[in-house]
Every structure is written in structure tokens, then in C-alpha cells.
Motif scaffolding. Sequence first.
Motif, PDB file in Angstrom:
ATOM      1  N   GLY A 217       0.788  -1.224   0.000  1.00 24.44           N
ATOM      2  CA  GLY A 217       0.000   0.000   0.000  1.00 24.44           C
ATOM      3  C   GLY A 217       0.814   1.264   0.000  1.00 24.44           C
ATOM      4  O   GLY A 217       0.257   2.366   0.010  1.00 24.44           O
ATOM      5  N   ASN A 218       2.133   1.128   0.001  1.00 23.43           N
ATOM      6  CA  ASN A 218       2.998   2.304   0.048  1.00 23.43           C
ATOM      7  C   ASN A 218       3.700   2.463  -1.301  1.00 23.43           C
ATOM      8  O   ASN A 218       3.523   1.672  -2.206  1.00 23.43           O
ATOM      9  CB  ASN A 218       4.030   2.156   1.169  1.00 23.43           C
ATOM     10  N   ALA A 219       4.500   3.507  -1.392  1.00 19.45           N
ATOM     11  CA  ALA A 219       5.265   3.769  -2.610  1.00 19.45           C
ATOM     12  C   ALA A 219       6.737   3.848  -2.262  1.00 19.45           C
ATOM     13  O   ALA A 219       7.103   4.238  -1.146  1.00 19.45           O
ATOM     14  CB  ALA A 219       4.799   5.057  -3.276  1.00 19.45           C
TER      15      ALA A 219
ATOM     16  N   PRO B 225       4.180  -4.783 -13.439  1.00 17.64           N
ATOM     17  CA  PRO B 225       4.067  -5.477 -12.144  1.00 17.64           C
ATOM     18  C   PRO B 225       2.635  -5.921 -11.892  1.00 17.64           C
ATOM     19  O   PRO B 225       1.680  -5.323 -12.404  1.00 17.64           O
ATOM     20  CB  PRO B 225       4.516  -4.395 -11.132  1.00 17.64           C
ATOM     21  N   GLN B 226       2.477  -6.972 -11.110  1.00 20.37           N
ATOM     22  CA  GLN B 226       1.162  -7.599 -10.899  1.00 20.37           C
ATOM     23  C   GLN B 226       0.355  -6.882  -9.824  1.00 20.37           C
ATOM     24  O   GLN B 226      -0.860  -6.777  -9.939  1.00 20.37           O
ATOM     25  CB  GLN B 226       1.358  -9.076 -10.526  1.00 20.37           C
ATOM     26  N   PHE B 227       1.022  -6.384  -8.791  1.00 20.77           N
ATOM     27  CA  PHE B 227       0.311  -5.834  -7.634  1.00 20.77           C
ATOM     28  C   PHE B 227       0.544  -4.334  -7.461  1.00 20.77           C
ATOM     29  O   PHE B 227       0.298  -3.784  -6.386  1.00 20.77           O
ATOM     30  CB  PHE B 227       0.741  -6.555  -6.355  1.00 20.77           C
ATOM     31  N   GLY B 228       1.036  -3.669  -8.473  1.00 20.32           N
ATOM     32  CA  GLY B 228       1.305  -2.239  -8.329  1.00 20.32           C
ATOM     33  C   GLY B 228       1.491  -1.595  -9.681  1.00 20.32           C
ATOM     34  O   GLY B 228       1.223  -2.185 -10.733  1.00 20.32           O
ATOM     35  N   GLU B 229       1.958  -0.359  -9.642  1.00 23.24           N
ATOM     36  CA  GLU B 229       2.149   0.424 -10.852  1.00 23.24           C
ATOM     37  C   GLU B 229       3.509   1.099 -10.819  1.00 23.24           C
ATOM     38  O   GLU B 229       4.003   1.466  -9.742  1.00 23.24           O
ATOM     39  CB  GLU B 229       1.081   1.531 -10.978  1.00 23.24           C
TER      40      GLU B 229
ATOM     41  N   SER C 255      14.459  11.725  -9.130  1.00 24.60           N
ATOM     42  CA  SER C 255      13.553  11.124  -8.132  1.00 24.60           C
ATOM     43  C   SER C 255      12.104  11.269  -8.561  1.00 24.60           C
ATOM     44  O   SER C 255      11.229  11.616  -7.764  1.00 24.60           O
ATOM     45  CB  SER C 255      13.773  11.772  -6.754  1.00 24.60           C
ATOM     46  N   ARG C 256      11.817  10.990  -9.826  1.00 17.92           N
ATOM     47  CA  ARG C 256      10.473  11.128 -10.344  1.00 17.92           C
ATOM     48  C   ARG C 256       9.862   9.807 -10.803  1.00 17.92           C
ATOM     49  O   ARG C 256       8.830   9.796 -11.454  1.00 17.92           O
ATOM     50  CB  ARG C 256      10.444  12.118 -11.512  1.00 17.92           C
ATOM     51  N   VAL C 257      10.515   8.669 -10.473  1.00 21.81           N
ATOM     52  CA  VAL C 257       9.989   7.349 -10.838  1.00 21.81           C
ATOM     53  C   VAL C 257       9.823   6.549  -9.552  1.00 21.81           C
ATOM     54  O   VAL C 257      10.711   6.556  -8.694  1.00 21.81           O
ATOM     55  CB  VAL C 257      10.930   6.626 -11.816  1.00 21.81           C
ATOM     56  N   ARG C 258       8.675   5.916  -9.420  1.00 22.77           N
ATOM     57  CA  ARG C 258       8.428   5.128  -8.210  1.00 22.77           C
ATOM     58  C   ARG C 258       7.578   3.910  -8.535  1.00 22.77           C
ATOM     59  O   ARG C 258       6.901   3.848  -9.580  1.00 22.77           O
ATOM     60  CB  ARG C 258       7.722   5.971  -7.152  1.00 22.77           C
ATOM     61  N   TYR C 259       7.634   2.945  -7.626  1.00 21.04           N
ATOM     62  CA  TYR C 259       6.706   1.812  -7.660  1.00 21.04           C
ATOM     63  C   TYR C 259       5.655   2.075  -6.600  1.00 21.04           C
ATOM     64  O   TYR C 259       5.982   2.410  -5.452  1.00 21.04           O
ATOM     65  CB  TYR C 259       7.425   0.497  -7.363  1.00 21.04           C
ATOM     66  N   TYR C 260       4.377   1.935  -6.962  1.00 21.76           N
ATOM     67  CA  TYR C 260       3.276   2.208  -6.022  1.00 21.76           C
ATOM     68  C   TYR C 260       2.465   0.940  -5.865  1.00 21.76           C
ATOM     69  O   TYR C 260       1.912   0.411  -6.838  1.00 21.76           O
ATOM     70  CB  TYR C 260       2.408   3.346  -6.548  1.00 21.76           C
TER      71      TYR C 260
END
Length: 1736
Positions: A683-685, A714-718, A742-747
Motif C-alpha cells: 500500500g505504500n510507494a 508489475p502484478q500488484f502495483g504500478e 527522483s520522479r519514478v516510483r513503484y506504487y
Amino acid sequence: MAPGWRSPGGGGLPGALLLLLALSLRALAVSFYGDSYVELNIAESSTRTSLQLRFRTSKPHGLLFLAAGKEDHCLVELHSGYLQLRMNFGAGERVLRSQRSSRLNDLAWHLVELHHENDNVTLAIDKHYRTSTKMPGILYQLNIEHGLYIGGSGTLDVPYLDRALTNFRGCIDDVLFNQHEILTTLRSYPGFRNVHEVSLGCSDEFFASEDEPISFFSSKSYVSFQLWNVQGEGHLEYAIQTSAQRGLLLYHSGRAGDFIAMEIEDGRIKAHIGKSKSRMQLSSFTSVNDNKWHSIELKFTTQYLQLMIDGEMVKTSLPSHSKIPLLKGPLFVGGVDDSTRAEVIKLELTSVSGKYARGGSFKGCLRDLKANSEKRSLKNVLVTKDVSAGCKTENSFKTNSSVVTTEKTPLITAASTSVNFPEISKPQGKEDSGHFLVLNNLIVPEGGQAPLESKHIKVNLEFKKLGVRQSQIFFKIKEQPSHGYLKLGVEPEQEKGTFTMLDLWQGRVLYVHDGSEDTYDNFTFSISASSKKDMPSYLQGNEQYVFRIAITPTNDAPELMLPEGNLFLLLENSKKLLTADLIKVSDQDTDSADLSLSVLGNLNTDAGFLENSKNPERAITTFSNEDLKEGNIFFVHTGVKNSRIVLRASDGEKVSNTVVLRVMAVPLDFKVVNNTGIKVLQGNAALITLSHLAVETNAIQQEMEIRYEITESPQFGEIQRQHSSGGWKQVNTFSQRSIGRSRVRYYSIFKALQLKNVTERFKFKVHIGNKISDELMFPITVKWLRYNLLKSVPLEIEKAKKKCLNSDNLFAVMVDIEIPENELNYKLLSLPKKGKMLLNNQALKKNSTFSQKSVIDHEVEYELINRPHENTQDSFRFLIFTKYLESNVYDFKINIKADLTSIILTNNGLTVTEGEGALITKSRLFAQTLDNKAFQYKVTKSPQHGKLKLINFSDSPESNDNLTTFSNQDIMGERLMYVHDDTETRYDEFLVIASTKESGEWVSSAAGTQPLSAEIRFNISVELKNDEKPVRVVDKVFHVVKNGQHLLTLADLCYHDPDSDFDDGQLLYTRRGIPNGDLTLVNDTTHRLYQFKQEDLEQKRVLFIHSGADYGRFVLFVTDGKHYTSSLLDVSASDPYVRLANNTGLLVQKGKERTITTTNLSTITNQDIRRDHEIIYEIFLSPKHGRIYVKNWTTDSFTQLDLKRGHVIYRHDDSNNLVDTFNFTVYAKDIHQDAGMHVRMYLESHQHPPNIVHNNNLLVEEGKPVKISKGKLQVVHENSSPSEIVFTLRAPPVHGYIRKFASEEGYLGAEQKPVLTFTQQDIDDGNVQYVQTVSDQLQDHFSLDVTNGIRVVSGIEISVDVIPKLIPLEVQNFTVIEGGSKALVEDYLKISNQHFTGLNCEFILVEPPKNGHVGNSRFPGMKLTKFTKKQVEQELIYYIHDDSEGLTDNFTVIANNTELWKQSLPQTIFVTVTSVNDEAPVINTNKILRVWVGSVTEITVDDLCAEDKDSSASELVYSITPPSNGHLALKSSPNKSILNFTQAHIMEGQLVFVHNGAMSGGFNFQVTDGLNFAPRQIFSITARTLVISLEINKGLGVFPGSRKLISAHDLKAVTNDVDNIGNRTITFTIVRAPKLGRLIRIDSDKTTQDISTFTQSMVDEGLIIYEHTHNEAVGWSAEDSFTFTVSSPPAALDLQVFHVAISYEINKHDQSSRLLANTDFQVMISAFQYRESSDL
């Protein structure tokens, strides 16, 4: 800090030697020109400060000295001609000022001395004036962080410089700060001393007169004055003398781009005015650069611009829309300062453009300057630069002049006496040296050299008299030039740095310039004579002189360099930026913006080309240095790998050297250097940084677009990227640049529970140019989370309808991580059915949420809707959610217990048919309790459109009308009925209070127990029925032309249905046979009508066609669908006619106009005329004293339509004739009739409103009439008779009516049809009466409007006082002591009506008291049944209580008067009995109190409690003996021992026991209510020791440069207070902080703060973090620690140490260990290699 600078407290030279040095090295006087300052960058702190300086000036304002700190400061300034000292040591500013009797801006020398020691500050001026002050605070150090400033504050920005300080203009000398000379030298030292625009010596320009010319001698010369105030017209006058071809004479900027400028262009004067883009210019015809004086005059207005040279005028007109320029800032003459120069360059003036952009000032003399007749000279100047006073020779300003005599270089002696040039210098001394020394400037070209000759240094001596030769006069150089050196070709035996007078004559002294861009230089020297004879003091070498050198600038060629080497490496078929670090152009005398670069030869087009990013893909061969600096120039590679670029720079005049840049293109190569994956909470990023994912290429200092294309999401995030707006959006591709920013993340978006540890990943390919990598996988480790519902205990609802949920009912936590209570939320999936959920008293809906914190804070409540008759259960479904995930669904139960005493209400309202009745049954209205208490209902508001009745089955339902009370038995026996009054109302209601009853009596609140009661609003819905017949409202004969036709309309026939819900337009007419005609449709006369609706009449659809007899009638049946009525319509046929329906005449004010409407004049006809404009009025005899106008046009005809629309106006001619008439003929088709209309005029006085003479109240007996007489109501008007003054009833009386007497008919008016109008004459004749009709009313009123026919006065209020039939007796309840008595005074039995004042009545007891009797104090023991009002007034009548235990009593009384035959209604007086205190206190609780040693413990009602039936808690007082092992106190003063307290103190939590001494003890106590005492008892107290221990102190392991949480697994302290764990605070206090990091706390808003204390609960909640900050001090590992104490009053632990291990071996979720250095890293690229150390 400058060499030799020491604080005053340090060691130093002996005093005598210091004095000697001070005399020999005294600072020379220095000139400050209004923009000058000297800055010394020093820092020190001292409790002692001394300052001494001398100054002279003519300016009233200026900063003299500033010692600047962040808050501390010592500021000396001139303010309005007086000296002001501002001093602050951080605790507040103190100000000292010089005496007001004398100003210090008098051009005389003034000495300022300042002394500070501790808190005492003294200021002395000129040795004779002294003042002092005491500084506030406790610290008296002057802390200087920003340095010292003399003459101005430069660019310093500190808060205490709140207003703009004016820079000093004048001379400053002898500046000593803490015994240090400040102005010993005027050389700038970077980082220590900054000297700006000052010069040695006291310049003669400060002493110039108003008429003295100003000499401008450099390319940057200027003077500035205050704002030129131009209002309406600008007028400028001055005279100049010059030989210059060009130069800026004047410039003044304005608002919105306005400006005024004058310049010399090709020897002619040119004036500019306007804005930068739209300006007017004017040039003179004659030249002025002939070294002669020329007068110049400039004039401008909004119409013209005029320039006059020596009387020769040039003039031009300005555009019509021109405005006077709105000027701002200073007026510049001769040039501008550096801050304004950029503004002037944009105007593209000839004098300040091209190579003159850095200078361009006027060179020459200027005098007699006036701006709008206001004289401007050196006396009122603001700032000057490179000017002098006076203008001596005509050749002074020729460019080849070897001596600049106008430069008044000052000559300063050691005695600080200033002598100005070119005047002969004259040192101050006892003997007169005559004209001794004359100095003239040396002019040297930039980078060149020139000999110093005798014409530059002239020595006027009598050599024979002194006995010396020229070779014996020595010049010793004291201070060398700054921008060059003196080359001395002198005899070897001469002392180094000296030359003789003879050397000057023989040209052996040469000045060589170093080529720098400075335009001035100087050196300091002394003069001495080598002789055995005694020489004058000025030939002994004691005095120093300054020789100034003017440098003539020359344009140097630019220099082109390749600082990083000549190799330019880039990737094949790419483009790379050419930077200013790669190609560097330097030119000291040309602005960088004016430099350009060119490509020489033909650039190999097969290799590539240069382009400017402003015009991409276009090859260029030249570009500017600005484009190079701004990063606009790129080399684009297209083919050949090796090539070269030949470059050269130019400043527009000269070109630089040539450089060759070798270009080499290499093929692209790349590799993935980081692909570590990331860790993230569900639930976090988590950011993906370059340490997680990165690709390296072989491009050197070349940006390449590296893109990552996601091939499997990814299966459970974006994977998300942050856009420029700040929002995050899902992407399928992203760049390495975005990762670096620092503009790319997994959520993580999967919110459900994950039952097993599933791995997460995404796959991607790398794209660089045309190269694509293989598919790669990026791993993501997700920490899957879950909840633990620790408590879900059903909520118990008993007596209260509302109850809070708390953490004992509902409590959940998240496993493995700690989350704040306000972030853990509950979502309602279903709502309870028998109640509702509330959050902060607001009802929650389905899907509403609340937090765990809301539960803990008692903000969540369950509220029962209706109390059930038996025990039951309710529930709601919910789930738990956070930002991480959602839980499964849970049920929460609510157990509801029935309340036997609560009222169960049934209130379902009633539906009744109009005019009928209906039973109110138990299902409609009922109040009950579970224990079946009986209820009585009292009607507080009766129904308005019906009645409540009780049905008596043995009698008719008419019994018990106007019902006021009824019971549950009446409802259950179906005896209660509501009967509607048959009005056309849809709604009714009544209010009742339902109350329990006992013994058939209403329970009074005075009885001590509050009865159960509830107010009920019972709604009644009325179903209307059609029960009214239609009623005819228009009944008249219908007229028609014989054998003609005529429309039948609502004006002829109309009905109304009284039923409120019926539309009259739907009334249906049915006609029978018509004997003399027929009814047809208007548009179809063949269609006979037998039925039609009233809306057809309204829409004019019905046509009557006559035939047969002249008179007839026919029957019409009218129905609303249920009820029928019939009537006859009379039809009269006759010849055509036209008649006046009304002709009222017209009333017009004299000289005014009035509209003639259909209320004044209208016409009827029996003809079939359907449009009003077919009826025409033609005037055949016009009015004599006015005119008729239609639509403001005079006319002799108008139509009926004009009358209806108000277009016809009569306008009086203002003559004295007040009567007029006009005659007209009205035409209706071919029929006409003559008539006339009378017009009457009224005077203006008729406009005055009638005057109200009398308006008095009426007095009437209840139910009787009263005459309205002239004395009660009279209105008059000066020009109106009483019969013309008419009253109209505006608001009729509420409780009566108005009637009027008519002799023939008796009284006109009745209650059903009262009189609405009457005249003043009727009142004067006594014919108007008010009749009172409604009983039990004391007041009535009505309002009237009155008019004289012209003006109306509205709202005359008439009040009516009614003398009641019954005596208005008012009673008041009272209180009596048990067994006592109370006099029945007038307030208890009051007859308040004014009409009964003084009436002697008799009071009769209708119902005597039950618990006492009424008696006369003169006849004790006798029970009275009646008494008089007089006896009450004399206070002889008493109520005597019988001493029973009953707390209430009552009796009923009436007032009676036999003379008037009046009496009152029965009134009941209630008596409250105050009981007597005769009960002793009882001690219910007395338990042993257990406390901690040395603690403060609250004593509660569970420990000690007493009660008294007839006393309150605050009246129960404890008296105690001193406790043996401590003392009692109140919480507000725990150190103050007390021996008395109340039960209220215990109940309110105010009583505490402070332990001190033995482990066991107590005290004796006794309780009293003030009268009665409880038996004495003992209160026991036992103590035990509180022990605190450090259960866990494991220390912490931290990855370098990171933060780590200190949890309860690392540090935990506990006590033996196991019963009170949740409420006991354990505090950690930091004694020694960690050295390599810091301790911080996370606040609720996610911010952090440094801490020195924290609690065990903070550690348990995960709020305490150790942060490693000194990363550079760590090798592979390091150790840190902090020392602390632990306390929980009254227990404490001594010093403890918490260890922190810092190492790269310790894992961090987002960082692996890294290698800090590995030198000698070699890479092979194509055919060459390079090496750099510390690459990794």
C-alpha cells in the motif's frame, strides 16, 4: 582578519610606544562621495568597546560607522543634522543623541568618542558634550559577525537596518576602533577589506560654493541630484565648456518606461523625451565642442519639445496624446552610475553604446544648472564620481593633455591638514613654507609607460637660502602603485625606493602600467633634504603626499583558450553541447555580451556541423559568446569520425588568437550497472533511484536519452512518474533522467490481504538511440501486511439512549509495523437498524469512516432511535483500512436493555375528511412506560381548524367541547375525537404535554421528584372534499346589437367555486334553449355551443348571435363536477350604442400633469368590438388651461387602448384658473356620443399632509361601546373641511369593531360587516363608536389612514384599554421553613390592573391549605376562610405550616367586590417547604490508602466517602489530625499542608496525600455538616517503594548516513507499578548527546525535531530515531553512543550508556555497502586512453 588585529584584552606594546606609533601612523583623512563605503570583514566579541572618529560634512544625514552583528550592533549616524548612536547587545536597542542646540553638519571638524564597558555606554562629542545610558539584559557583549562599515552599509542586509540608511558624504578622519586604526590604507584585500569609491584627502568639492562650475574628467564621471519634480512643464538650463565629440549630459528615468536624456553627438546637443520605443528627439544645428562656454536651455510640455543653444531655438510638436513624463529616482548629470547604466544602454543612446557602453560620460565643465528654476550645484548634490570644483583652463579637457589640473588630488600631511590641487600646497605648521609643492596628474595609456617629470612634481624652494642642491632633495616612496610600478634609473648608491629632484629633471623616473583595466593609480611619498644644516619640518620626511596617475583605457584584443584541452569527444551520429568551460573567451575591456566567435575555413560537412538550439538543424559559422554561455551551441555529428574546428573570437574591433578543436566520434556502448530491486510496504510507494536501477554509457560529458520500456507490468502495483504539475501517473516507459530526478516510483495498489508471500517484479528493455538491450527483470520485495482486531466487545446500552464506543469495545492494530491511531480507520459497510452511529454528533452514513483515535477520544457514539419494550440486539458491519490495505469484514454487536421508566411514544398523526371527525386511537397517539404508568395529556395549543371532543356514549358527542385535558383511558376507550370545522384547510395540529399522574393530581416539580413528561405535536391531515356549490360573482344583463353578435366574456358572466383546491376555469356551463339568439364558437359560427367551460369565456372563445325578440333570457346550469347550480342570463338587444361607463373627472396639481386612466374615463358598447383601439375619443373642444398629450405628443384624439396603457396625459399650463374642461366625441364604429370631462386643479398646499391634532387612547368596559370623540381623534388641514378629511380603516380592531350612527337608519356596521370609512365631520358630530366584543381581553388596537383627497397619512394607531368584567388577580408561589410561617404580602396576592388600583376587595379561600392554615397575627390559632385586601397590605395575614414532613402545600383563593359586583377567577398558590437539617453525616467508605514512597496520590470516593441526606457534599467538612507519614494537600498547592477539606474536594479529585516518612501511618478524622457530627474514625495509609529498572539496553546498529528507529526491543525501562502501567510515564533525559549523529522525534505531521528528552511510550510508538549525520568521519565502521538518565517520579536511575554501531556491514533496505575509493581506474575507448584518480 587583517594582520595585527587583536582584541583589546590581548597583550601589546608598551603605552609610550603605542602613543608614538599612533602619532606617526595617524590615518589620513578620507573623502566619501555619497555612494562610498569601507568594509572590514572582521568578527569579534567583547564587553568593552571604544570608538573614536572625526568628520566634517554639510549633509544632515549619513552613516558614519557600523559594527554589525546578527542582532547586536553599534551604529553611529547623522540624523537631521544631529548625531545618533543606536546600540543593541541582543536584549533591546538603546539610542543616544547629541544636544539639540547645535547641528553638526556645519563643515567643521567634529570629534566623536564612544566607550562601552559592561552595561554602561557613554557618547562624547567634541570633548564638551557627554551622555550615557544603561543597556538592558544580562549579557553585555557586543558580538560582531558581519564586520565594520564606515560611510555606508554596502550590500549588508540585516533586520535592524529597517529604513534605508543614507551613505555619508564628506570627510572622515582618525577612525580608531578598539585602539586599531581603520583607515591606515585604502587598498582592498579580498576577504578582509572592501574599499568602494573613496579617496585620500578631504576633497575641495565639499566646500564649493553654489556658483562654482563642476569639472567632469573621466569616462565614468557623474553627479546625481534629488528628483526633478516636473509638473505641467519641464524647464532645464545650464552652460557647458567642452571639446568632446560625444558624451552623456543628462538622464532621468521615469515610471512605465518614461525618460528624459540629453547627450552630445558629433559635437551637437541632442535631447530625447518619451518612452524607449516611442520617443521624440531634437538636435541642435550648432556644435558646442569648441572649448567655449555655451548656454543650453531645454523646455517641454504636453504640446512641444524645445531646445535652445545660445539663443538659437529648435522646436517640435508632440503627438496630441502625449503626457508629461512621470519621473522617479535621481537626476543624473554628466553620466550615470553602474546600476543605471544597463537601463541607459537599452535606450541605444549614441554616447553610451558600442565601446563607450562602459563609460560614455561627458568630459568638460558645467555651471549654472537650474531645473524648473531650482538651482542645482555641488552644495545640494547626492553623489559625485570623478568630478572636481572649478574649471581653470581651456585646454583642460583635451584628450592629449599631460596634466589634468581640474583633478583636485588632495595632499594630506601627518597632521591631517588637507591641501587641495592645483593650488599650491601649504602644510600646517609654525613656520610658513611658502608655495612649496604642486602636483599635476600623470597620464599613461593602458599597459604603457610614461616618465615622471618635473612638471608633474614641482618643488618651489629657495635652494641657495636653504643651502641645498636639486640632487639633495629626496623623494622616498612610502606606498607603491597598485596597478603598475615605478622604474627608477638612479644612482646605485641611492637608498632603495628613492629618487631625487635631479632624477626628475633628467627623466630617470618611469611609471610602467601593468595592463589592468583600472583607470586610476597612485603612490604615496615623502620629501626630505640631505644636508647637515637644520631643514624645515616639511623637508624632514615626516609628511606624506599622494601622487595620482590617470590611465587612458585602450581596447585589448580578446584571448581565446581551450582550458580542458583541444579534444572534443562525442558519440557517433549524436550532438553534443559546446560549453564555456571547453571554449573560454576573455576580454577585460569588453562586455562578454559583445564578444562573438567564428569558424575559420570550411568545416568538414561530411563530419558534421555547428547549430544553435534556437534554430536547430541549421549549420552556423558564427555565434555569440552569450549563446555559448547559455548552452545554445551544439556540434552535430553526421559522418566522418575525425575532424577539426578552427575558432577565433572578436570584440567588434580586434580579433583573438586562433585555436583548433579536434573532434573525435566513437560508437555507443552501454551496460546496466545497477539493478538491485527495491523493498516496499504494501500500500505504500518507493522511489526507484539510480542506486537501484542505472545504465552507464561511454559518452563523456554528453547527455544521452536513456529510456526504459516496460515489457511486463508489475502484478500488484504500478510504475509511476511524477509530472511537472506534481501528480503521479502510471507509465509504460520512463527515462534515466527521471530516475535521477527522483520522479519514478513503484506504487503498491493491492489493498487486499495477501495470504502467502508472493513476489513482485516488472520486466523492461533499455533503449539508447537505435540500440535496444535484451529483456531484463527488476525485482520488488513487498512487505505484505495484516491486521489484528484485539478487541470487539459488544456495546451495552442500558438507561441512556446514547453511549460512546471506546478502546475497550473496539481496538485494532497492524501487525509488524506501528501506525498512528488517526491513520487506522474503520469503514461502515452496513448501518445499525435500531439506532444510528454518530461521529462528533454527526450521523454516519453507509461507507462513512472513523479512526481508531476517534474511538479512543470517545468521539464515536451509538444513539438508540426508539427504546425497545424488551431486551434486544443491534449490529453493524465494518472493515479496517489504512493507506496500506483493507481487512476482512467484521460484525460489531450492540446489546440493548429495555428501560422500564422511559416513555414509549406513539405519534402517527391523523387523517380526517373535510368537515368530518375521526377517533384518535392508541395506534395514533399514546404514551406509555414498560411499568404501565398512567399518563395525563394537557392541551397547550388547541387545533385552529377544528375541536377536540370526548364522546360520552350516554350523551351526544357535543359534550366536552374545547377539551383541555384527557387521559390514556380516554384514548384506549376510544372516546377522544377530532372534529374538523369544514373550512377549506388541508392541515391542522395541536400540542399536548403527556405526563405521569399520581392519585389523580398533576405531579409538581416542587414535590422533589421530577415526573416523566414529553411534549407532543400531533399533526392532522385534512382531505378536502368538493362540498361547495359554484357561486355567481358577475350578474348583469348582456347587451347586444339587434340581429348582431357580441362576445360573451368574464365581464358579462362569471362564477367562483369556494372549494380551495378547485380551478374556476374548469367550471362547466350547460345552456338550455335561447329564445332570442344562439351561442357559437368565435372562429366557427356554424358550430353551436351547448356546453363550454369558464376558461372559454376567459379566452374569448364564446360568441352570442342575436335573432328574434329584443329581450329574452335563458337558463344556464353550472357544475364543478359534483354540485350543480342554475341561473338566468338576461339578453337585451337594441340599436347600436356607445356609453361612458365612468367619467370621474381629473384632479391635477396646479402647473403639473396627470395621467388619464380607465378609472377616470371608460366606455361600454353593445357592438361586437374586440380590440380597444377601435374605440376612439376625438376632442372637439380642447381644454382652455392645459393640453392633452399622448406619448408626450400633443393630440386631439386617443383610443381606449391608450387609456388602458396610461399614455394619455393632461398637462396644466400653471395659470391661476383651477377649473378646466374639455369636450370630446367617443366613436365605436359608426356610433358616437358627445361628452365632456371636468378637470380640477389643487394648490401645492393641498400637498401638505393633514395634521393630527389629537390621537388619544380609548377606554371601554368589556362588552360595551364607546364614542370616538373629537378629543380622542382629530385631524385638520388648512385648505380642507372636516367632511373632506376621510378616515379609512387600515387594520380593524382585533377584539371589537367600528360602527357609525345614521339618523335615518340607526347604526351602520356590525361585527360581521363593520364600517370601513368615516369623516372627521362624523367624529365631530359624535356618530362614530368602537364596540368591544371579545371577552378576557385587556387591550385592543386599530390603525387608520387619513386623506384630504390629495395626500394620505398612513398608520395612525389607536389603542383601546378594556376594563375587564372579572377582577385580574395574580398570585405568586412562596417558600416557608418547615414548621414556620410566612406573611401573605401584596406580591403574593396582586391586583395589577390600573383600573382596579385602590379598590378594596375581599379574598375568599375556595380551597384551604392541606399541611397548614391561613391565620391573622392578631388572632393566633384561628383558621381564616376569608380576609381583606387592606389586611394583606398591613401584613396581618399569615400562612402557618403544621410542621409535617410534606415538602409542598397549596391553597386556592378568589378576589370579590360586592360594590361593583365583580370577582376574579380562582387562583392557586403553591407553597414550597424548606426542610430543617436534623440528620447526622454517615461515613460509607473508609479504605486503606496504598501509596508509593515519596509520591503524591489522589484520594478518591472509593477510598473515603461520607453522605448526609439533608446536606450537600460541599457542606460536609472533614477535620483531621496531622498524618504520621506525610500530609494532605489540594492539587493546586501540593506543598501546602491542610487539616480541613470537604467531601466535594474528594469528589472533584482535588484532595491528594503527599507521602513523607514512615511506611505505615494515617490520621484521625471527624465529619460534620455544620450542626451534626459523625463518630471519629481512623484513615490508614501504607507506602511501598517504587523501583525503576532498565530491562533492555541492547544498543543499535546503523548503516552509515541513514536513520534507524530505536524500538522497545532496543531500549526499555520498566517499574514495579504493574497496576498502573498505562498511566505511568518513564522519561529518558539525554546527558551527553551522540557525537556522530543526533536523536530526533517524528511529529504527527511527519516532520522531525531534535530532542533532549523522550519517554518510554514514544519509544514504544516508534517515534524516536537515531540519525547518522557525520558520514565523512566513518571508515568501514565506527562507534557512537549517548549517555542518559531514567526517571519516573519518585524513582530514578543514574547515568546509563546506549551504544550505536555504525557499519557498512549492516543491511539497509535501500542501500548496499559501497566502495569509497579505488584509484588508477583505466578505460580503453577506441584508439586512446585516459586516466583519472578517485574515479570510484
